[in-house]
Design a protein around this motif. Structure first.
Motif, short mmCIF file in Angstrom:
data_model
loop_
_atom_site.label_atom_id
_atom_site.label_comp_id
_atom_site.label_asym_id
_atom_site.label_seq_id
_atom_site.Cartn_x
_atom_site.Cartn_y
_atom_site.Cartn_z
N SER A 130 45.97 39.51 26.00
CA SER A 130 46.67 40.41 24.94
C SER A 130 46.96 41.90 25.14
CB SER A 130 46.03 40.32 23.56
OG SER A 130 44.62 40.78 23.74
N LEU A 131 45.97 42.44 26.10
CA LEU A 131 45.87 43.81 26.33
C LEU A 131 47.10 44.08 27.41
CD1 LEU A 131 44.48 46.24 25.02
CD2 LEU A 131 42.80 46.00 27.20
N PHE A 132 47.14 43.26 28.47
CA PHE A 132 47.71 43.33 29.76
C PHE A 132 48.73 42.64 30.06
CE2 PHE A 132 43.24 44.72 31.38
CZ PHE A 132 43.49 46.02 30.81
N GLY A 133 48.93 41.59 29.25
CA GLY A 133 49.91 40.30 29.36
C GLY A 133 49.55 39.26 30.48
N GLY A 134 49.73 38.19 30.01
CA GLY A 134 49.46 36.70 31.00
C GLY A 134 49.59 36.83 32.43
N GLY A 135 50.57 37.63 32.85
CA GLY A 135 50.89 37.80 34.19
C GLY A 135 50.19 38.66 35.03
N TRP A 136 49.52 39.47 34.37
CA TRP A 136 48.34 40.35 34.89
C TRP A 136 47.32 39.69 35.93
CZ3 TRP A 136 43.02 41.06 33.75
CH2 TRP A 136 42.28 41.91 34.51
N PHE A 137 47.03 38.45 35.39
CA PHE A 137 46.03 37.84 36.07
C PHE A 137 46.34 37.45 37.46
CE2 PHE A 137 44.96 37.04 31.80
CZ PHE A 137 43.80 37.23 31.54
N ASN A 138 47.69 37.34 37.72
CA ASN A 138 48.25 36.82 38.91
C ASN A 138 48.86 37.78 39.71
OD1 ASN A 138 47.34 34.20 38.53
ND2 ASN A 138 49.16 33.63 37.23
N ASN A 139 48.98 39.16 39.19
CA ASN A 139 49.66 40.18 39.71
C ASN A 139 48.97 40.57 41.14
OD1 ASN A 139 51.99 39.99 38.19
ND2 ASN A 139 51.33 41.86 36.96
N LYS A 140 49.61 41.13 42.08
CA LYS A 140 48.85 41.47 43.09
C LYS A 140 48.88 43.15 42.85
CE LYS A 140 47.48 41.78 47.41
NZ LYS A 140 46.02 41.30 47.95
N ARG A 141 47.47 43.74 42.85
CA ARG A 141 47.48 45.07 42.63
C ARG A 141 46.85 45.91 43.99
NH1 ARG A 141 46.26 42.32 38.29
NH2 ARG A 141 44.44 41.46 39.19
N PRO A 142 47.33 47.19 44.23
CA PRO A 142 46.94 47.96 45.30
C PRO A 142 45.25 47.91 45.56
CG PRO A 142 48.44 49.28 43.98
CD PRO A 142 48.07 48.02 43.26
N TYR A 143 44.77 47.79 44.58
CA TYR A 143 43.24 47.82 44.62
C TYR A 143 42.51 46.71 43.99
CZ TYR A 143 45.30 52.51 44.32
OH TYR A 143 46.09 53.73 44.44
N ASP A 144 42.73 45.57 44.72
CA ASP A 144 42.03 44.37 44.26
C ASP A 144 40.65 44.25 44.21
OD1 ASP A 144 44.39 42.85 44.11
OD2 ASP A 144 44.39 42.02 46.20
N ASP A 145 39.82 45.17 44.62
CA ASP A 145 38.36 45.36 44.56
C ASP A 145 38.03 46.49 43.67
OD1 ASP A 145 39.03 47.23 46.12
OD2 ASP A 145 37.59 47.07 47.70
N TYR A 146 38.72 46.69 42.95
CA TYR A 146 38.55 47.94 41.63
C TYR A 146 37.75 47.71 40.79
CZ TYR A 146 39.16 52.39 39.29
OH TYR A 146 38.93 53.66 38.63
N ARG A 147 36.37 48.47 40.76
CA ARG A 147 35.68 48.23 39.49
C ARG A 147 35.15 49.35 38.87
NH1 ARG A 147 31.48 44.47 43.46
NH2 ARG A 147 33.23 43.09 44.23
N GLY A 148 35.95 50.63 39.20
CA GLY A 148 35.63 51.52 38.35
C GLY A 148 35.14 52.75 39.20
#
Length: 230
Positions: A130-148
């Motif tokens: 609900s916050l990021f949209g359903g496609g967010w789970f499969n989107n490729k991000r520049p920082y796939d290991d980002y944890r904060g």
């Protein structure tokens, strides 16, 4: 008595308005020093230092100021509080265990940085969708290991370092030239004119050509006529 009742009612209204207008981000900004900023505009993250307070204590304090949509389960290392306009990540300070770090991420920043499988370990998939949209789970991000902040294996948002290109200003540095071969001649002299012709290479050097002096005698004109002795 009537005046007293009106006064109490007024105080209650003020209290309700204050509670409704409470903002966790503003509270954190007013209470704690800023230690890092990453991004800008709607894609922004800010990190604050909380001294001598544990992660659960800080998370509870923030939640008391503004009730989140969801708060992750209690942990001494890391907790999340999710709001409509931000994600708050409370982490143990790795350099001083008695301190905590509070990272306030805009929705856009959290969406474009956090690893989806990592966040699902703290928050429900329904909320994340609900916050990021359903496609967010499969989107490729520049920082796939980002944890904060400070907890990402290969990315540190708070480094604040920029690499400035270096320029070699050495006077001894030679200019780069092509590997062409050949030669050219300078000078406008013509054969036997007295002006020497210099052969110059492509690298700027000249050949030390020695010219033998001419052995020919100068030519003279013949005069005709006669003269008498006295």
């Amino acid at each position: 008595m009537k005046r007293w009742t009106s006064w109490v009612s007024f105080l209650l209204i003020i209290a309700l308005l204050t509670a409704c207008g409470a903002d966790a981000g503003r509270y954190i900004k007013d209470q704690y020093p800023l230690v890092s900023v990453d991004g800008k505009g709607s894609n922004l993250s800010k990190v604050y230092l909380v001294e001598n307070k544990s992660v659960p204590a800080v998370a509870a304090e923030i939640a008391a100021k503004e009730s989140p949509k969801e708060k992750s389960k209690e942990s001494d290392d890391q907790m999340f509080l999710v709001y409509n306009d931000k994600v708050i990540n409370v982490q143990k300070d790795p350099s001083e265990s008695k301190n905590s770090l509070v990272q306030i991420d805009s929705i856009e920043y959290a969406k474009s940085h956090y690893d989806s499988s990592f966040l699902q370990g703290y928050l429900t998939a329904t909320l994340l969708q609900s916050l990021f949209g359903g496609g967010w789970f499969n989107n490729k991000r520049p920082y796939d290991d980002y944890r904060g902040y400070t907890r990402t294996p290969t990315y540190n948002a708070g480094s604040g370092k920029a690499t400035t290109p270096t320029t070699d200003v050495s006077k001894d540095k030679q200019p780069t030239t092509s590997d062409r071969t050949g030669s050219f001649k300078t000078g406008t002299g013509t054969p036997n004119s007295g002006s020497s012709s210099t052969t110059r290479k492509n690298d700027g050097s000249t050949t030390n050509k020695v010219t033998k002096p001419s052995t020919s005698k100068p030519s003279t004109s013949k005069k005709t006529g006669s003269f008498k002795r006295r």
